[in-house]
Design an enzyme around this catalytic site. Structure first.
Site, PDB file in Angstrom:
ATOM      1  CB  THR A 195      20.140 -56.339 -23.076  1.00 54.37           C
ATOM      2  OG1 THR A 195      20.318 -57.327 -24.076  1.00 54.37           O
ATOM      3  CG2 THR A 195      20.275 -56.956 -21.706  1.00 54.37           C
ATOM      4  NE  ARG A 223      21.996 -64.958 -29.366  1.00 52.07           N
ATOM      5  CZ  ARG A 223      21.995 -63.782 -28.739  1.00 52.07           C
ATOM      6  NH1 ARG A 223      21.006 -63.475 -27.936  1.00 52.07           N
ATOM      7  NH2 ARG A 223      22.990 -62.926 -28.916  1.00 52.07           N
ATOM      8  N   GLY A 225      22.340 -65.728 -25.352  1.00 49.57           N
ATOM      9  CA  GLY A 225      23.213 -64.580 -25.498  1.00 49.57           C
ATOM     10  C   GLY A 225      24.079 -64.357 -24.277  1.00 49.57           C
ATOM     11  CG  ASP A 226      25.472 -60.327 -23.524  1.00 52.12           C
ATOM     12  OD1 ASP A 226      25.523 -59.476 -22.609  1.00 52.12           O
ATOM     13  OD2 ASP A 226      24.731 -60.194 -24.506  1.00 52.12           O
ATOM     14  N   GLY A 246      24.259 -55.203 -25.979  1.00 55.63           N
ATOM     15  CA  GLY A 246      24.808 -55.039 -27.316  1.00 55.63           C
ATOM     16  C   GLY A 246      24.894 -56.354 -28.050  1.00 55.63           C
ATOM     17  CD  GLU A 247      28.424 -58.399 -32.686  1.00 51.59           C
ATOM     18  OE1 GLU A 247      28.960 -59.413 -33.179  1.00 51.59           O
ATOM     19  OE2 GLU A 247      28.767 -57.234 -32.964  1.00 51.59           O
ATOM     20  N   GLY A 248      25.638 -59.698 -28.392  1.00 51.23           N
ATOM     21  CA  GLY A 248      25.908 -60.713 -27.396  1.00 51.23           C
ATOM     22  C   GLY A 248      27.102 -61.581 -27.706  1.00 51.23           C
TER      23      GLY A 248
END
Length: 325
Positions: A195, A223, A225-226, A246-248
Site C-alpha cells: 500500500t 474484497r 482491505g484496510d 500491511g496485512e489488511g
C-alpha cells in the site's frame, strides 16, 4: 505555529532478496515524493492538499501497488481503493472497487468535499467519478506485464500474493514454500504488501492522512482491505495523522490508525511511544507498519516485519528515506 512534518510509505513487508536496483528505484521515488511535499509545504499548502498531491504521484507510478500497477484480482482486473482524512474537522472520504479512476485518492477527496457521504464503492463510486469529471482510463492502463505474470504464478500456487515487484524467478523459488504467516487463520505463501500513503502536519498544526492501494494479488473480487477504512488504514484528527500498510485484515481488527490517536489522547503518550505501543499490542499475530505525524510537528513510524518502504522530512532540515530496520 509549529514546524511542518511529512512522512510517506510504499508498503511494509519487503522481500529480503529484493534486488539492489529495485531498492534504489523505490528510494528514488520516495525521495521525489518527499521533495514534492516539502516544496508544497514551504509554499504554505495545507496538510490535506499535500497528502493528496503526494499520493497522486505514487498512484501514477507503477512501482508500488496503487493506481497504475495495482495488484490484480482473481479475475485479472483491478479494484482500487483509497481514503483521505482532514484532521482539522475530522472530515473524510473513501472509495473502493474502482476500475477506471486514474487517481483514487482524488476521488476520495471529492467524496469528502462534494458528496453528502463518507464512502462510495464499485459502480456507485464510478458513477460519482463520471459526474465529477475526474480523469479516467481503460482498465488496461492499470495492468502491467509484471502483474499479469504474478497473477499467473499466484493462481498456479493457489495462493494470495502480495509483492508484485519481486522478479518472477524469485516467485518461482518461493511459491512452493510453506509459510507460518496466516490471514484470517488461512496460510499464505508470500507476504509483502505494498500500500502507499502519506501523512502531513502543516505549519498551522493541521494533520492529514491519505492511503491508496490495489489490494492483494489474486484477491477475491469484492474484497475490501484496510486502506479505505477510516480508523483502520487511515485516520487524522486534531492530535495526529496516521497511514497504515500491511496485512489488511489484521489492521482492520486492530483499528490500527485510530489506536495511535486513542493512546495519545487517553494515555498521554508521545507520538513515537504511541506508534510503538500500537505495533506491539494491537496487531495480535498480524504484520503491518504505519507512519504518523503529530500536531506538535513530530514524525514517527513503526513496523513488526522485516522492512517498510518509508521516508520522512521535517521543517528543521531532517530527511531520511529507508527500507530496512
Amino acid at each position: 505555529m509549529v514546524g511542518w512534518a511529512i512522512a510517506v510509505h510504499g508498503g511494509a513487508g519487503v522481500d529480503p532478496n529484493l534486488p539492489p536496483r529495485r531498492q534504489e528505484e523505490a528510494k528514488q521515488l520516495l525521495t521525489h515524493c518527499l521533495n514534492l511535499g516539502i516544496s508544497a509545504l514551504r509554499s504554505n499548502a495545507s496538510a490535506v492538499d499535500v497528502v493528496e498531491l503526494v499520493v497522486r504521484q505514487l498512484e501514477s507510478n507503477p512501482l508500488f501497488n496503487s493506481g497504475r500497477g495495482s495488484a490484480l484480482t482473481a479475475k485479472g482486473t483491478v479494484e482500487m481503493e483509497a481514503s483521505i482524512m482532514d484532521g482539522a474537522k475530522r472530515r473524510c472520504g473513501a472509495v473502493s472497487g474502482l476500475s477506471t479512476v486514474k487517481n483514487p485518492v482524488s476521488l476520495a477527496r471529492l467524496v469528502m468535499e462534494k458528496s453528502p457521504h463518507s464512502y462510495l464503492a464499485f459502480s456507485g463510486a464510478e458513477e460519482f467519478a463520471r459526474q465529477q469529471g475526474v480523469e479516467v482510463e481503460n482498465n488496461e492502463y492499470f495492468i502491467t506485464p509484471d502483474n499479469v505474470g504474478m497473477l499467473k504464478l499466484a493462481k498456479e500456487a493457489n495462493t494470495i500474493m502480495f509483492d508484485y515487484r519481486i522478479p518472477i524467478a524469485g516467485y518461482e523459488k518461493c511459491a512452493g514454500l510453506e509459510s507460518s504467516v496466516k490471514m484470517n487463520g488461512l496460510p499464505i505463501s508470500i507476504y509483502a504488501p505494498e500500500t502507499v500513503g502519506c501523512v502531513v502536519v502543516d505549519s498551522e498544526g493541521r494533520c492529514a492522512a491519505a492511503t491508496s492501494t490495489g489490494g492483494l494479488m489474486n484477491k477475491m473480487s469484492g474484497r475490501i482491505g484496510d486502506s479505505p477504512l477510516i480508523g483502520a488504514g487511515t485516520y487524522a484528527c486534531e492530535v495526529c495523522g496516521v497511514s497504515c500498510t500491511g496485512e489488511g485484515e489484521a489492521i482492520i481488527r486492530g483499528t490500527l490508525a485510530r489506536e495511535v490517536a486513542a493512546v495519545m489522547e487517553y494515555k498521554g503518550l508521545r507520538l513515537q511511544e504511541a506508534v510503538d505501543f500500537v505495533i506491539k499490542h494491537r496487531l495480535d499475530e498480524g504484520f503491518a507498519g504505519l507512519i504518523a505525524v503529530s500536531n506538535k510537528g513530530e514524525v514517527a513510524y513503526g513496523f513488526n516485519c522485516n522492512g517498510m518502504f518509508r521516508g520522512c522530512a521535517t521543517e528543521d532540515g531532517f530527511m531520511e528515506v529507508e527500507i530496512w530496520e
